[in-house]
Scaffold this motif. Structure first.
Motif, PDB file in Angstrom:
ATOM      1  N   ALA A  79       0.819  -1.222   0.000  1.00 18.46           N
ATOM      2  CA  ALA A  79       0.000   0.000   0.000  1.00 18.46           C
ATOM      3  C   ALA A  79       0.846   1.263   0.000  1.00 18.46           C
ATOM      4  O   ALA A  79       0.338   2.348  -0.262  1.00 18.46           O
ATOM      5  N   LEU A  80       2.144   1.140   0.310  1.00 17.22           N
ATOM      6  CA  LEU A  80       2.991   2.326   0.393  1.00 17.22           C
ATOM      7  C   LEU A  80       3.867   2.519  -0.835  1.00 17.22           C
ATOM      8  O   LEU A  80       4.886   3.177  -0.776  1.00 17.22           O
ATOM      9  N   ILE A 102      13.033  14.895   3.112  1.00 16.32           N
ATOM     10  CA  ILE A 102      12.545  13.539   3.350  1.00 16.32           C
ATOM     11  C   ILE A 102      11.500  13.153   2.308  1.00 16.32           C
ATOM     12  O   ILE A 102      10.562  13.914   2.054  1.00 16.32           O
ATOM     13  N   PRO A 103      11.618  11.959   1.720  1.00 13.21           N
ATOM     14  CA  PRO A 103      10.570  11.457   0.814  1.00 13.21           C
ATOM     15  C   PRO A 103       9.474  10.729   1.600  1.00 13.21           C
ATOM     16  O   PRO A 103       9.570   9.533   1.894  1.00 13.21           O
ATOM     17  N   TRP A 104       8.438  11.472   1.963  1.00 12.64           N
ATOM     18  CA  TRP A 104       7.330  10.905   2.724  1.00 12.64           C
ATOM     19  C   TRP A 104       6.390  10.124   1.815  1.00 12.64           C
ATOM     20  O   TRP A 104       6.321  10.376   0.606  1.00 12.64           O
ATOM     21  N   VAL A 105       5.612   9.227   2.382  1.00  9.84           N
ATOM     22  CA  VAL A 105       4.559   8.518   1.660  1.00  9.84           C
ATOM     23  C   VAL A 105       3.263   8.692   2.439  1.00  9.84           C
ATOM     24  O   VAL A 105       3.206   8.433   3.648  1.00  9.84           O
ATOM     25  N   GLY A 106       2.232   9.163   1.759  1.00  8.90           N
ATOM     26  CA  GLY A 106       0.948   9.377   2.398  1.00  8.90           C
ATOM     27  C   GLY A 106      -0.006  10.055   1.444  1.00  8.90           C
ATOM     28  O   GLY A 106       0.137   9.946   0.222  1.00  8.90           O
ATOM     29  N   TYR A 107      -0.982  10.777   1.984  1.00  8.53           N
ATOM     30  CA  TYR A 107      -1.914  11.534   1.161  1.00  8.53           C
ATOM     31  C   TYR A 107      -2.376  12.748   1.961  1.00  8.53           C
ATOM     32  O   TYR A 107      -2.150  12.835   3.179  1.00  8.53           O
ATOM     33  N   SER A 108      -3.022  13.666   1.278  1.00  7.18           N
ATOM     34  CA  SER A 108      -3.446  14.908   1.937  1.00  7.18           C
ATOM     35  C   SER A 108      -4.394  14.610   3.097  1.00  7.18           C
ATOM     36  O   SER A 108      -5.321  13.804   2.975  1.00  7.18           O
ATOM     37  N   LEU A 109      -4.142  15.277   4.222  1.00  7.15           N
ATOM     38  CA  LEU A 109      -4.986  15.122   5.411  1.00  7.15           C
ATOM     39  C   LEU A 109      -6.448  15.414   5.099  1.00  7.15           C
ATOM     40  O   LEU A 109      -7.357  14.842   5.709  1.00  7.15           O
ATOM     41  N   SER A 110      -6.696  16.279   4.120  1.00 14.76           N
ATOM     42  CA  SER A 110      -8.071  16.653   3.778  1.00 14.76           C
ATOM     43  C   SER A 110      -8.922  15.440   3.419  1.00 14.76           C
ATOM     44  O   SER A 110     -10.148  15.456   3.623  1.00 14.76           O
ATOM     45  N   SER A 111      -8.304  14.379   2.907  1.00 16.96           N
ATOM     46  CA  SER A 111      -9.074  13.178   2.557  1.00 16.96           C
ATOM     47  C   SER A 111      -9.743  12.571   3.779  1.00 16.96           C
ATOM     48  O   SER A 111     -10.862  12.059   3.698  1.00 16.96           O
ATOM     49  N   ILE A 112      -9.055  12.624   4.916  1.00 15.32           N
ATOM     50  CA  ILE A 112      -9.617  12.089   6.160  1.00 15.32           C
ATOM     51  C   ILE A 112     -10.674  13.034   6.720  1.00 15.32           C
ATOM     52  O   ILE A 112     -11.758  12.610   7.144  1.00 15.32           O
ATOM     53  N   ILE A 113     -10.376  14.333   6.723  1.00 17.07           N
ATOM     54  CA  ILE A 113     -11.299  15.301   7.319  1.00 17.07           C
ATOM     55  C   ILE A 113     -12.611  15.364   6.547  1.00 17.07           C
ATOM     56  O   ILE A 113     -13.702  15.395   7.140  1.00 17.07           O
ATOM     57  N   GLY A 117       9.543   4.982   0.921  1.00 10.94           N
ATOM     58  CA  GLY A 117       8.817   3.848   0.393  1.00 10.94           C
ATOM     59  C   GLY A 117       8.569   2.736   1.385  1.00 10.94           C
ATOM     60  O   GLY A 117       8.087   1.664   1.012  1.00 10.94           O
ATOM     61  N   GLU A 118       8.869   2.962   2.648  1.00  7.47           N
ATOM     62  CA  GLU A 118       8.689   1.961   3.690  1.00  7.47           C
ATOM     63  C   GLU A 118       7.755   2.501   4.765  1.00  7.47           C
ATOM     64  O   GLU A 118       7.556   3.718   4.880  1.00  7.47           O
ATOM     65  N   VAL A 119       7.181   1.599   5.559  1.00  8.29           N
ATOM     66  CA  VAL A 119       6.319   2.052   6.645  1.00  8.29           C
ATOM     67  C   VAL A 119       7.148   2.890   7.613  1.00  8.29           C
ATOM     68  O   VAL A 119       8.361   2.734   7.717  1.00  8.29           O
ATOM     69  N   LEU A 120       6.478   3.790   8.314  1.00 15.19           N
ATOM     70  CA  LEU A 120       7.182   4.667   9.247  1.00 15.19           C
ATOM     71  C   LEU A 120       7.903   3.858  10.323  1.00 15.19           C
ATOM     72  O   LEU A 120       7.305   2.977  10.943  1.00 15.19           O
ATOM     73  N   PRO A 121       9.174   4.163  10.572  1.00 16.67           N
ATOM     74  CA  PRO A 121       9.811   3.588  11.756  1.00 16.67           C
ATOM     75  C   PRO A 121       9.103   4.105  13.010  1.00 16.67           C
ATOM     76  O   PRO A 121       8.549   5.210  13.013  1.00 16.67           O
ATOM     77  N   ASN A 122       9.113   3.317  14.065  1.00 19.36           N
ATOM     78  CA  ASN A 122       8.457   3.743  15.305  1.00 19.36           C
ATOM     79  C   ASN A 122       8.919   5.111  15.746  1.00 19.36           C
ATOM     80  O   ASN A 122       8.123   5.965  16.166  1.00 19.36           O
ATOM     81  N   GLN A 123      10.231   5.367  15.673  1.00 17.29           N
ATOM     82  CA  GLN A 123      10.787   6.618  16.176  1.00 17.29           C
ATOM     83  C   GLN A 123      10.386   7.825  15.332  1.00 17.29           C
ATOM     84  O   GLN A 123      10.553   8.964  15.757  1.00 17.29           O
TER      85      GLN A 123
END
Length: 326
Positions: free
Chosen positions: A58-59, A151-162, A219-225
């Protein structure tokens, strides 16, 4: 619960050591002290990193077409991104989260969306991962004390959730609440902040296309830290609009008070925009060094207004006094 004093925001021992360096430099001992200080900074940036969490289908994340979502700067190495962190739930030193966050359990996970909405709801992580197409966004972020990362983040705009919760006309602000579990997060047992960690945005800031709900990086899930399993990324904000391990999103009518405002209101205002013309009380915002590019001896470069995103977000603050609304 007692709040942190300004000297606690940067751990007092580290802050005092830096003051000692300046005094010793003035006395002519620069060679030895600079070497010692560089070693301390390097220790935080080269801390042992927990095992990389790996990829999720998914990422995969297509490159984002949102204006401003890609910068051409050299990426900060994964090792630095995952070992130089502010995540006080796991300690106040930059190296603490990488060493302590293995106790966090990012699955199963769910977030609640509530407040001034027509459809309050609770969404599990798997639902969130499928809520909107994942994108890769390369953001320039200014961290604390004049450091920055790319940083190369992976996600989508917060507006999709709101949007899914259907905010009503009274929804003027968005409040984010992070997990505060002393069994998983040893730093929550301290009084350095008033737990749980709370952050806030105006609703137009939260709905801006650049405001990202991140589930991964490189391209990987977020590390815990780094805030697993989901965190807020607002690229034009100073390094304090970065709620991690979010469990609740509340839409509210009145401006929420963030944890940093409660702790040291004279240093951390609600807006936390990157404004190179307004200094933090203990350091300048006019220039920065890039983490991973040589430590203390990295040449400083001028910091850009809104961290370089002025063309995309400057209109949000038209007519505002950005010295007063810091």
């Amino acid at each position: 619960m007692a709040h942190a004093t300004p000297s606690e925001i940067t751990p007092q021992q580290v802050y005092q050591q830096r003051r000692d360096v300046l005094r010793q430099m003035a006395a002519g001992a620069a060679g030895v002290t600079l070497s010692a200080w560089t070693g301390q900074e390097a220790l935080a940036q080269s801390a042992s990193v927990v095992k990389r969490p790996g990829k999720l289908a998914a990422l995969a994340g297509a490159r984002s077409t949102v204006s401003g979502a890609q910068v051409a700067d050299k990426l900060t190495p994964y090792e630095d991104v995952s070992s130089y962190n502010n995540f006080y739930e796991f300690g106040t030193d930059k190296s603490d989260p990488a060493q302590a966050a293995h106790t966090l359990k990012p699955r199963p996970w769910a977030i609640s969306i509530e407040g001034e909405v027509g459809k309050p709801q609770k969404l599990g992580l798997e639902d969130l991962l499928k809520l909107a197409p994942m994108e890769e966004r390369i953001y320039r972020l200014r961290c604390v004390e004049g450091w920055s990362m790319v940083i190369p983040w992976v996600g989508y705009s917060l507006s999709s959730i709101i949007k899914r919760a259907e905010p009503n006309s009274r929804a003027k602000y968005v409040e984010f609440v992070s997990l505060a579990d002393p069994k998983q997060m040893p730093g929550v047992r301290s009084s350095v902040l008033d737990w749980p960690y709370v952050e806030g945005l105006r609703i137009d800031e939260a709905m801006h296309p650049l405001t990202l709900m991140a589930f991964g990086l490189y391209g990987e899930v977020l590390p815990n830290q780094n805030g697993a399993p989901l965190r807020l990324v607002v690229p034009w904000k100073y390094g304090f609009k970065s709620a991690k391990s979010i469990v609740k999103i509340r839409l509210v009518e009145k401006q929420p008070k963030s944890s940093w405002e409660k702790s040291a209101a004279s240093e951390y205002g609600f807006y936390s925009n990157v404004n190179p013309k307004v200094d933090h009380p203990r350091w300048s915002q006019s220039s920065e060094r890039r983490i991973g590019d040589g430590g203390l001896f990295t040449p400083r470069k001028p910091t850009l207004m809104f961290n370089g995103y002025e063309a995309q977000v400057g209109q949000l603050y038209a007519g505002m006094d950005l010295k007063k609304n810091y």
